[in-house]
Write a protein that holds these residues in place. Structure first.
Motif, PDB file in Angstrom:
ATOM      1  N   GLY A 114      12.991  -9.744   0.820  1.00  0.00           N
ATOM      2  CA  GLY A 114      12.190 -10.844   0.291  1.00  0.00           C
ATOM      3  C   GLY A 114      10.797 -10.903   0.864  1.00  0.00           C
ATOM      4  O   GLY A 114      10.364 -10.026   1.611  1.00  0.00           O
ATOM      5  N   GLN A 115      10.132 -11.980   0.506  1.00  0.00           N
ATOM      6  CA  GLN A 115       8.782 -12.297   0.965  1.00  0.00           C
ATOM      7  C   GLN A 115       7.804 -11.161   0.715  1.00  0.00           C
ATOM      8  O   GLN A 115       6.901 -10.908   1.511  1.00  0.00           O
ATOM      9  CB  GLN A 115       8.801 -12.706   2.441  1.00  0.00           C
ATOM     10  N   ILE A 116       7.974 -10.475  -0.408  1.00  0.00           N
ATOM     11  CA  ILE A 116       7.068  -9.375  -0.757  1.00  0.00           C
ATOM     12  C   ILE A 116       5.833  -9.986  -1.398  1.00  0.00           C
ATOM     13  O   ILE A 116       5.938 -10.733  -2.373  1.00  0.00           O
ATOM     14  CB  ILE A 116       7.757  -8.370  -1.697  1.00  0.00           C
ATOM     15  N   ARG A 117       4.678  -9.653  -0.842  1.00  0.00           N
ATOM     16  CA  ARG A 117       3.432 -10.228  -1.352  1.00  0.00           C
ATOM     17  C   ARG A 117       2.231  -9.379  -0.964  1.00  0.00           C
ATOM     18  O   ARG A 117       2.293  -8.592  -0.020  1.00  0.00           O
ATOM     19  CB  ARG A 117       3.243 -11.638  -0.813  1.00  0.00           C
ATOM     20  N   VAL A 118       1.165  -9.565  -1.701  1.00  0.00           N
ATOM     21  CA  VAL A 118      -0.111  -8.938  -1.354  1.00  0.00           C
ATOM     22  C   VAL A 118      -0.735  -9.775  -0.239  1.00  0.00           C
ATOM     23  O   VAL A 118      -0.811 -11.000  -0.337  1.00  0.00           O
ATOM     24  CB  VAL A 118      -1.053  -8.871  -2.573  1.00  0.00           C
ATOM     25  N   LEU A 119      -1.160  -9.107   0.817  1.00  0.00           N
ATOM     26  CA  LEU A 119      -1.832  -9.786   1.924  1.00  0.00           C
ATOM     27  C   LEU A 119      -3.333  -9.830   1.726  1.00  0.00           C
ATOM     28  O   LEU A 119      -3.981 -10.822   2.031  1.00  0.00           O
ATOM     29  CB  LEU A 119      -1.535  -9.088   3.248  1.00  0.00           C
ATOM     30  N   ASP A 120      -3.890  -8.719   1.250  1.00  0.00           N
ATOM     31  CA  ASP A 120      -5.331  -8.682   1.015  1.00  0.00           C
ATOM     32  C   ASP A 120      -5.673  -7.516   0.107  1.00  0.00           C
ATOM     33  O   ASP A 120      -4.879  -6.602  -0.077  1.00  0.00           O
ATOM     34  CB  ASP A 120      -6.118  -8.582   2.330  1.00  0.00           C
ATOM     35  N   LYS A 121      -6.845  -7.608  -0.467  1.00  0.00           N
ATOM     36  CA  LYS A 121      -7.372  -6.524  -1.289  1.00  0.00           C
ATOM     37  C   LYS A 121      -8.878  -6.548  -1.170  1.00  0.00           C
ATOM     38  O   LYS A 121      -9.481  -7.581  -0.889  1.00  0.00           O
ATOM     39  CB  LYS A 121      -6.905  -6.621  -2.741  1.00  0.00           C
ATOM     40  N   SER A 122      -9.487  -5.375  -1.357  1.00  0.00           N
ATOM     41  CA  SER A 122     -10.944  -5.293  -1.301  1.00  0.00           C
ATOM     42  C   SER A 122     -11.434  -4.321  -2.368  1.00  0.00           C
ATOM     43  O   SER A 122     -10.690  -3.471  -2.836  1.00  0.00           O
ATOM     44  CB  SER A 122     -11.416  -4.829   0.088  1.00  0.00           C
ATOM     45  N   GLY A 123     -12.693  -4.511  -2.739  1.00  0.00           N
ATOM     46  CA  GLY A 123     -13.336  -3.637  -3.714  1.00  0.00           C
ATOM     47  C   GLY A 123     -13.335  -4.219  -5.104  1.00  0.00           C
ATOM     48  O   GLY A 123     -12.674  -5.212  -5.395  1.00  0.00           O
ATOM     49  N   GLY A 124     -14.112  -3.582  -5.941  1.00  0.00           N
ATOM     50  CA  GLY A 124     -14.180  -3.989  -7.333  1.00  0.00           C
ATOM     51  C   GLY A 124     -15.080  -5.180  -7.579  1.00  0.00           C
ATOM     52  O   GLY A 124     -15.672  -5.757  -6.671  1.00  0.00           O
ATOM     53  N   LYS A 125     -15.160  -5.550  -8.839  1.00  0.00           N
ATOM     54  CA  LYS A 125     -16.027  -6.643  -9.281  1.00  0.00           C
ATOM     55  C   LYS A 125     -15.669  -7.983  -8.649  1.00  0.00           C
ATOM     56  O   LYS A 125     -16.541  -8.771  -8.293  1.00  0.00           O
ATOM     57  CB  LYS A 125     -15.967  -6.758 -10.797  1.00  0.00           C
ATOM     58  N   SER A 126     -14.368  -8.223  -8.476  1.00  0.00           N
ATOM     59  CA  SER A 126     -13.950  -9.523  -7.909  1.00  0.00           C
ATOM     60  C   SER A 126     -14.071  -9.570  -6.387  1.00  0.00           C
ATOM     61  O   SER A 126     -13.892 -10.623  -5.797  1.00  0.00           O
ATOM     62  CB  SER A 126     -12.531  -9.852  -8.344  1.00  0.00           C
ATOM     63  N   GLY A 127     -14.354  -8.442  -5.753  1.00  0.00           N
ATOM     64  CA  GLY A 127     -14.599  -8.430  -4.325  1.00  0.00           C
ATOM     65  C   GLY A 127     -13.355  -8.549  -3.473  1.00  0.00           C
ATOM     66  O   GLY A 127     -12.255  -8.216  -3.909  1.00  0.00           O
ATOM     67  N   ASP A 128     -13.546  -9.062  -2.277  1.00  0.00           N
ATOM     68  CA  ASP A 128     -12.462  -9.141  -1.311  1.00  0.00           C
ATOM     69  C   ASP A 128     -11.640 -10.418  -1.505  1.00  0.00           C
ATOM     70  O   ASP A 128     -12.163 -11.452  -1.924  1.00  0.00           O
ATOM     71  CB  ASP A 128     -13.022  -9.122   0.116  1.00  0.00           C
TER      72      ASP A 128
END
Length: 156
Positions: A138-152
């Motif tokens: 369980g508790q599977i989730r995105v912690l962070d992302k960077s890049g692209g038009k929408s940014g960090d």
């Protein structure tokens, strides 16, 4: 609420056209956990699981899964990944898997990171299910992302 990008004007599923988007460096990190019995955790920790080195196999499975994401998730784009890593933290009654995926491309790698974590945890389950069939993923989730038009973006 923003328009769903994977549906056309009639509501039919479609792959988003990313051909006009700039190729930028994109990174995503995801995390998830598996709770397991003390006996199963000890088998992982000590390397005594009958199927072999659980974490080594789970790490490779997660990395392979990241590379196979578009074959598993129907509307994902095929991306040339620059890197994929899966790391584990053993707790008192659980194991946390963290995956980080990077590419230079026109769309993000959140799905690849989520897939890597999911398959790594499923692999742990498969390798120690003879010891503990009550494990919970369980508790599977995105912690962070960077890049692209929408940014960090960060969940913190």
């Amino acid at each position: 609420m923003s328009r769903l990008t994977h549906l056309d004007e009639t509501g039919a599923a479609r792959m988003v056209n990313v051909s006009d988007k700039d190729a930028t460096k994109r990174t995503a990190t995801a995390r998830g956990t598996i709770t397991l019995s003390a006996e199963a955790l000890e088998a992982v920790r000590s390397g005594s699981a009958k199927k072999g080195d659980v974490l080594a196999v789970a790490r490779v499975a997660g990395i392979m899964a990241a590379k196979q994401t578009p074959a598993l998730i129907p509307l994902c784009h095929a991306l040339a990944l620059s890197s994929a890593s899966v790391d584990f933290e053993l707790g008192d009654g659980d194991i946390t898997a963290t995956a980080t995926v990077t590419c230079t491309g026109p769309t993000g790698v959140e799905m690849e990171a989520l897939t890597a974590v999911s398959v790594a945890l499923l692999t742990i389950y498969d390798m120690v299910k003879a010891v503990d069939r009550t494990m919970v993923i369980g508790q599977i989730r995105v912690l962070d992302k960077s890049g692209g038009k929408s940014g960090d973006w960060s969940a913190a």
